[in-house]
Design a protein around this motif. Sequence first.
Motif, mmCIF file in Angstrom:
data_model
loop_
_atom_site.group_PDB
_atom_site.id
_atom_site.type_symbol
_atom_site.label_atom_id
_atom_site.label_comp_id
_atom_site.label_asym_id
_atom_site.label_seq_id
_atom_site.Cartn_x
_atom_site.Cartn_y
_atom_site.Cartn_z
ATOM 1 N N LEU A 20 16.283 19.993 2.788
ATOM 2 C CA LEU A 20 16.170 21.499 2.972
ATOM 3 C C LEU A 20 15.036 21.490 1.990
ATOM 4 C CD1 LEU A 20 19.639 23.456 2.789
ATOM 5 C CD2 LEU A 20 18.450 22.306 4.905
ATOM 6 N N SER A 21 14.009 22.581 2.312
ATOM 7 C CA SER A 21 12.968 22.965 1.709
ATOM 8 C C SER A 21 12.988 24.540 1.430
ATOM 9 C CB SER A 21 11.439 22.474 2.072
ATOM 10 O OG SER A 21 11.363 21.336 2.245
ATOM 11 N N ILE A 69 18.662 17.867 -6.061
ATOM 12 C CA ILE A 69 17.786 19.207 -6.232
ATOM 13 C C ILE A 69 16.685 18.821 -6.899
ATOM 14 C CG2 ILE A 69 18.587 20.103 -8.263
ATOM 15 C CD1 ILE A 69 18.107 22.953 -6.811
ATOM 16 N N SER A 70 15.360 19.165 -6.511
ATOM 17 C CA SER A 70 14.085 18.929 -6.917
ATOM 18 C C SER A 70 13.295 20.003 -6.834
ATOM 19 C CB SER A 70 13.496 17.695 -6.579
ATOM 20 O OG SER A 70 13.203 17.734 -5.314
ATOM 21 N N ARG A 71 12.159 20.079 -7.754
ATOM 22 C CA ARG A 71 11.078 21.172 -7.421
ATOM 23 C C ARG A 71 9.765 20.701 -7.568
ATOM 24 N NH1 ARG A 71 12.395 25.850 -11.466
ATOM 25 N NH2 ARG A 71 10.522 26.664 -11.053
ATOM 26 N N ASP A 72 8.771 21.172 -6.874
ATOM 27 C CA ASP A 72 7.378 20.953 -6.935
ATOM 28 C C ASP A 72 6.593 22.199 -7.402
ATOM 29 O OD1 ASP A 72 4.477 20.787 -6.572
ATOM 30 O OD2 ASP A 72 4.902 19.518 -5.064
ATOM 31 N N THR A 77 8.029 25.529 -4.513
ATOM 32 C CA THR A 77 8.759 24.881 -3.647
ATOM 33 C C THR A 77 10.031 24.178 -4.468
ATOM 34 O OG1 THR A 77 7.141 24.550 -2.008
ATOM 35 C CG2 THR A 77 9.185 23.681 -1.672
ATOM 36 N N VAL A 78 11.334 24.395 -3.946
ATOM 37 C CA VAL A 78 12.508 23.534 -4.214
ATOM 38 C C VAL A 78 13.001 22.994 -3.074
ATOM 39 C CG1 VAL A 78 13.829 25.674 -4.059
ATOM 40 C CG2 VAL A 78 14.588 23.982 -5.350
ATOM 41 N N TYR A 79 13.564 21.878 -3.422
ATOM 42 C CA TYR A 79 13.937 21.002 -2.284
ATOM 43 C C TYR A 79 15.537 20.753 -2.519
ATOM 44 C CZ TYR A 79 9.169 20.067 -1.741
ATOM 45 O OH TYR A 79 7.815 20.341 -1.487
ATOM 46 N N LEU A 80 16.293 20.419 -1.457
ATOM 47 C CA LEU A 80 17.940 19.698 -1.548
ATOM 48 C C LEU A 80 17.802 18.687 -0.690
ATOM 49 C CD1 LEU A 80 20.381 20.538 -2.976
ATOM 50 C CD2 LEU A 80 21.215 21.741 -1.075
ATOM 51 N N GLN A 81 17.867 17.519 -1.157
ATOM 52 C CA GLN A 81 18.322 16.255 -0.329
ATOM 53 C C GLN A 81 19.772 16.046 -0.321
ATOM 54 O OE1 GLN A 81 16.183 14.069 1.048
ATOM 55 N NE2 GLN A 81 17.932 13.346 1.871
#
Length: 122
Positions: A20-21, A69-72, A77-81
């Motif tokens: 998810l982004s 979870i990670s973010r740029d 933007t935040v991501y959820l792998q």
Amino acid sequence: QVRLVESGGGLVQAGGSLRLSCAASGRIGRINRMGWYRQVTGKEREFVASIISGSSPNYGDSVKGRFTISRDNAKNTVYLQMNSLKPEDTAVYYCNAYISTSTSSYYYTNYWGQGTQVTVSS
């Protein structure tokens, strides 16, 4: 105005993966905490994961070891792998972020995205 727009939801088989982004746009000065929650119809919204720059991420017990979870920050933007997905992960996933509209202010407002459906089939 500030908007959070999620993407990446869909239908996946158990054991599969999705990413998810969530991109924040609009008048953004600073972004503090970013995170993900999920909700099943008729149940309370559940914490999934959160991240603050420079700190270790936090995860809900039900997703530890499977979700990352990670973010740029450059892209707001935040991501959820999501790996090793289970049918019980089926829910609407919401992005959440604490955003200040000024670079000189540390007053943050809590914003939510519109949600993206994740369905895991058994």
